[in-house]
Design an enzyme around this catalytic site. Structure first.
Site, PDB file in Angstrom:
ATOM      1  N   LYS A 298       0.636  -1.242   0.156  1.00  0.00           N
ATOM      2  CA  LYS A 298      -0.159  -0.128  -0.098  1.00  0.00           C
ATOM      3  C   LYS A 298       0.724   1.374   0.067  1.00  0.00           C
ATOM      4  O   LYS A 298       1.885   1.203   0.444  1.00  0.00           O
ATOM      5  CB  LYS A 298      -1.036  -0.007   1.124  1.00  0.00           C
ATOM      6  CG  LYS A 298      -2.102   1.163   1.100  1.00  0.00           C
ATOM      7  CD  LYS A 298      -3.301   0.171   0.548  1.00  0.00           C
ATOM      8  CE  LYS A 298      -4.538   0.876   0.186  1.00  0.00           C
ATOM      9  NZ  LYS A 298      -5.700  -0.007  -0.021  1.00  0.00           N
TER      10      LYS A 298
HETATM   11  P1  NAD Z   1     -12.943   7.651  -2.658  1.00  0.00           P
HETATM   12  O1  NAD Z   1     -12.039   8.902  -2.498  1.00  0.00           O
HETATM   13  O2  NAD Z   1     -13.632   7.597  -4.078  1.00  0.00           O
HETATM   14  O3  NAD Z   1     -14.429   7.977  -1.753  1.00  0.00           O
HETATM   15  C1  NAD Z   1     -14.335   8.326  -0.568  1.00  0.00           C
HETATM   16  C2  NAD Z   1     -15.572   8.920   0.106  1.00  0.00           C
HETATM   17  O4  NAD Z   1     -15.594   8.688   1.559  1.00  0.00           O
HETATM   18  C3  NAD Z   1     -16.077  10.137  -0.323  1.00  0.00           C
HETATM   19  O5  NAD Z   1     -17.431   9.976  -0.679  1.00  0.00           O
HETATM   20  C4  NAD Z   1     -15.960  10.933   0.753  1.00  0.00           C
HETATM   21  O6  NAD Z   1     -16.740  12.101   0.741  1.00  0.00           O
HETATM   22  C5  NAD Z   1     -16.165  10.040   2.119  1.00  0.00           C
HETATM   23  N1  NAD Z   1     -15.552  10.484   3.343  1.00  0.00           N
HETATM   24  C6  NAD Z   1     -14.062  11.012   3.359  1.00  0.00           C
HETATM   25  N2  NAD Z   1     -14.241  11.341   4.649  1.00  0.00           N
HETATM   26  C7  NAD Z   1     -15.462  10.880   5.397  1.00  0.00           C
HETATM   27  C8  NAD Z   1     -15.968  10.974   6.575  1.00  0.00           C
HETATM   28  N3  NAD Z   1     -15.023  11.882   7.600  1.00  0.00           N
HETATM   29  N4  NAD Z   1     -17.258  10.791   7.009  1.00  0.00           N
HETATM   30  C9  NAD Z   1     -18.050  10.345   5.818  1.00  0.00           C
HETATM   31  N5  NAD Z   1     -17.442  10.157   4.524  1.00  0.00           N
HETATM   32  C10 NAD Z   1     -16.211  10.265   4.320  1.00  0.00           C
HETATM   33  O7  NAD Z   1     -12.668   6.216  -2.078  1.00  0.00           O
HETATM   34  P2  NAD Z   1     -13.015   4.960  -2.434  1.00  0.00           P
HETATM   35  O8  NAD Z   1     -11.785   4.620  -3.255  1.00  0.00           O
HETATM   36  O9  NAD Z   1     -14.238   4.869  -2.764  1.00  0.00           O
HETATM   37  O10 NAD Z   1     -12.524   4.324  -1.048  1.00  0.00           O
HETATM   38  C11 NAD Z   1     -13.485   4.195   0.286  1.00  0.00           C
HETATM   39  C12 NAD Z   1     -12.769   3.031   1.036  1.00  0.00           C
HETATM   40  O11 NAD Z   1     -12.818   1.757   0.260  1.00  0.00           O
HETATM   41  C13 NAD Z   1     -11.335   3.265   1.533  1.00  0.00           C
HETATM   42  O12 NAD Z   1     -11.549   2.476   2.762  1.00  0.00           O
HETATM   43  C14 NAD Z   1     -10.548   2.284   0.363  1.00  0.00           C
HETATM   44  O13 NAD Z   1      -9.420   1.809   1.074  1.00  0.00           O
HETATM   45  C15 NAD Z   1     -11.502   1.296   0.134  1.00  0.00           C
HETATM   46  N6  NAD Z   1     -11.306   0.492  -0.901  1.00  0.00           N
HETATM   47  C16 NAD Z   1     -11.220   0.994  -2.264  1.00  0.00           C
HETATM   48  C17 NAD Z   1     -10.938   0.393  -3.069  1.00  0.00           C
HETATM   49  C18 NAD Z   1     -10.822   0.699  -4.530  1.00  0.00           C
HETATM   50  O14 NAD Z   1     -10.822   0.197  -5.470  1.00  0.00           O
HETATM   51  N7  NAD Z   1     -11.229   2.126  -4.906  1.00  0.00           N
HETATM   52  C19 NAD Z   1     -10.526  -0.847  -3.300  1.00  0.00           C
HETATM   53  C20 NAD Z   1     -10.581  -1.567  -2.023  1.00  0.00           C
HETATM   54  C21 NAD Z   1     -11.093  -1.038  -0.779  1.00  0.00           C
END
Ligand code: NAD
Length: 423
Positions: free
Chosen positions: A113
């Protein structure tokens, strides 16, 4: 619990959460448990200084990280996060969960990561590009198509992957499409990748709902985080007949018992980057999100969100961990005692890395698959992996999280044992 000397973790820190999860699985690993220290320390952690010229001519320095937790089963794989709260310890935990996740769905990868401690929303596009390119050059000594393959995570996307791929390619004099995944389609990206994590959340949620007799038609879903993961999962649940009755992101918390129109929601998200300006919904205090009446709760934002106190208030029967590490270990116990089923991050959000694997394979063979082929293969991998995890949970009478760790850690430690110690 013993900590590495360079850490000062607290009881709510992600690395502490990860170590607690490892301790819980050890009784189910038989003789392989004697390799457990391997799981409790990252193989390699790189901290880099990322100096860039800002648009006003000044120079700003950012802290960057890349951690390779375990490479026993293959090259490192894991996203890159841009966020003001990124720390070495957080990146370590996220890299360790990647090790477990890749093994849980049996992909030939280890876990890694990366991240930069920054507020990307305060940077111009050009500053973001300069920061990404310098960071890529700095971690270039340990990444590569056969070494460690970054992907998008919080606040990173296809454009950032394109800059990373271009920078690495320029530095190595190659066209190294396989160095990152989650790229734009015409740069060797894969159809279906953008929505793959959300699709995996939906597939595991659909299977879990079926097993506990929860009908998705009319089911009420609450989603925290309407980014890449949360919005794609929400769209698929609505297509299956469920209603999104509450949403929360960094711009607000909205409720609508009749269910949000996902087409309109996606338009606002595209326009504003947040849900704050959606009309016709009730606005509630952020903390009240955890009291919302719903059947399914999807935390899809950041880690550490479900505390023991919030776990006591959650109304849902099913929690689908779209985010990494959203539930603290003590909160896990509270949910278990209350009969709330948790599909843990290490299987629930594995759809993204699975299609990243498809992308990497397609890049090597220079032969690209249709979106239908990708979605069908993704569905099968997720369903088969969850079936094995469910059987393990039933056999040992343990949670799905510990069962996922049991299946994954067995694979990781067998590989560790078979490779042997070097030198
Ligand atoms: P992203 O940046 O696209 O979205 C993040 C979301 O979280 C946004 O809607 C943002 O407004 C919201 N957010 C941020 N701070 C917040 C808070 N304090 N309270 C409420 N909402 C809040 O990110 P993503 O890629 O969708 O990732 C989200 C989660 O999923 C993370 O934990 C990431 O590690 C995990 N994840 C992502 C992927 C991927 O393929 N993108 C894969 C596996 C896991």
């Amino acid at each position: 619990m013993s900590y590495l000397s360079y850490l000062t973790p607290t009881a709510t820190s992600p690395w502490h959460t990860y170590l607690s999860q490892v301790d819980r699985v050890l009784p189910y690993l038989g003789s392989l448990a004697h390799w457990s220290e391997t799981l409790k320390r990252p193989k390699r952690a790189l901290i880099v200084d990322v100096p860039i010229e800002m648009d006003d001519g000044s120079v700003a320095h950012f802290e960057g990280f890349r951690v390779q937790h375990n490479l026993s089963r293959g090259p490192g794989k894991g996203g890159v996060r841009y966020h003001p709260d990124v720390t070495l310890e957080e990146v370590m935990a996220l890299s360790a969960w990647m090790t477990v996740k890749c093994a849980a769905v049996n992909l030939p990868y280890g876990g890694a990561k990366g991240g930069i401690r920054c507020d990307p929303k305060a940077l111009s596009l050009k500053e973001l590009e300069r920061m990404t390119r310098r960071y890529t050059s700095e971690i270039g000594i340990i990444i590569g198509p056969q070494r460690d393959i970054p992907a998008p995570d919080v606040n990173t996307n296809g454009q950032i992957m394109a800059w990373m791929m271009d920078t690495y390619s320029m530095n190595t004099g190659t066209t190294a499409t396989g160095v990152v995944t989650g790229k734009p389609i015409h740069l060797g990206g894969s159809l279906g990748r953008v929505k793959a994590t959300g699709r995996g959340v939906f597939v595991t949620g659909r299977e879990a709902a079926r097993r506990i007799g929860l009908n998705l038609d009319g089911a009420r879903v609450a989603v925290q985080g309407m980014g890449n993961v949360g919005s794609a999962a929400a769209e698929l649940f609505v297509q299956a007949g469920a209603k999104i009755v509450a949403m929360q992101d960094h711009t607000g918390t909205l409720v609508l018992p009749s269910g949000f129109d996902m087409l309109k929601t996606m338009e606002v998200l595209k326009r504003d980057g947040g849900i704050g300006n959606i009309e016709g919904a009730g606005r509630i205090d952020g903390e009240a999100f955890w009291d919302v009446d719903c059947d399914i709760l999807i935390p899809a934002a950041l880690e550490g969100q479900i505390t023991p106190e919030r776990a006591n208030r959650i109304k849902a029967k099913l929690v689908l961990e779209g985010a990494n590490g959203p539930t603290l270990p003590e909160a896990d116990d509270v949910l278990g005692e209350r009969g709330v089923l948790v599909v843990p991050d290490v299987i629930c959000n594995a759809g993204g890395v699975t299609v990243s694997y498809f992308e990497w394979v397609q890049d090597f063979s220079s032969f690209f698959w249709s979106e239908d082929e990708i979605n069908v293969r993704l569905d099968k991998i997720m369903v088969d992996a969850l079936k094995k995890i469910w059987e393990t949970a039933d056999r040992h009478k343990i949670s799905l999280r510990t069962a996922t760790f049991a299946v994954a850690c067995e694979r990781i430690l067998i590989a560790r044992e078979e490779r042997g110690l070097y030198p």
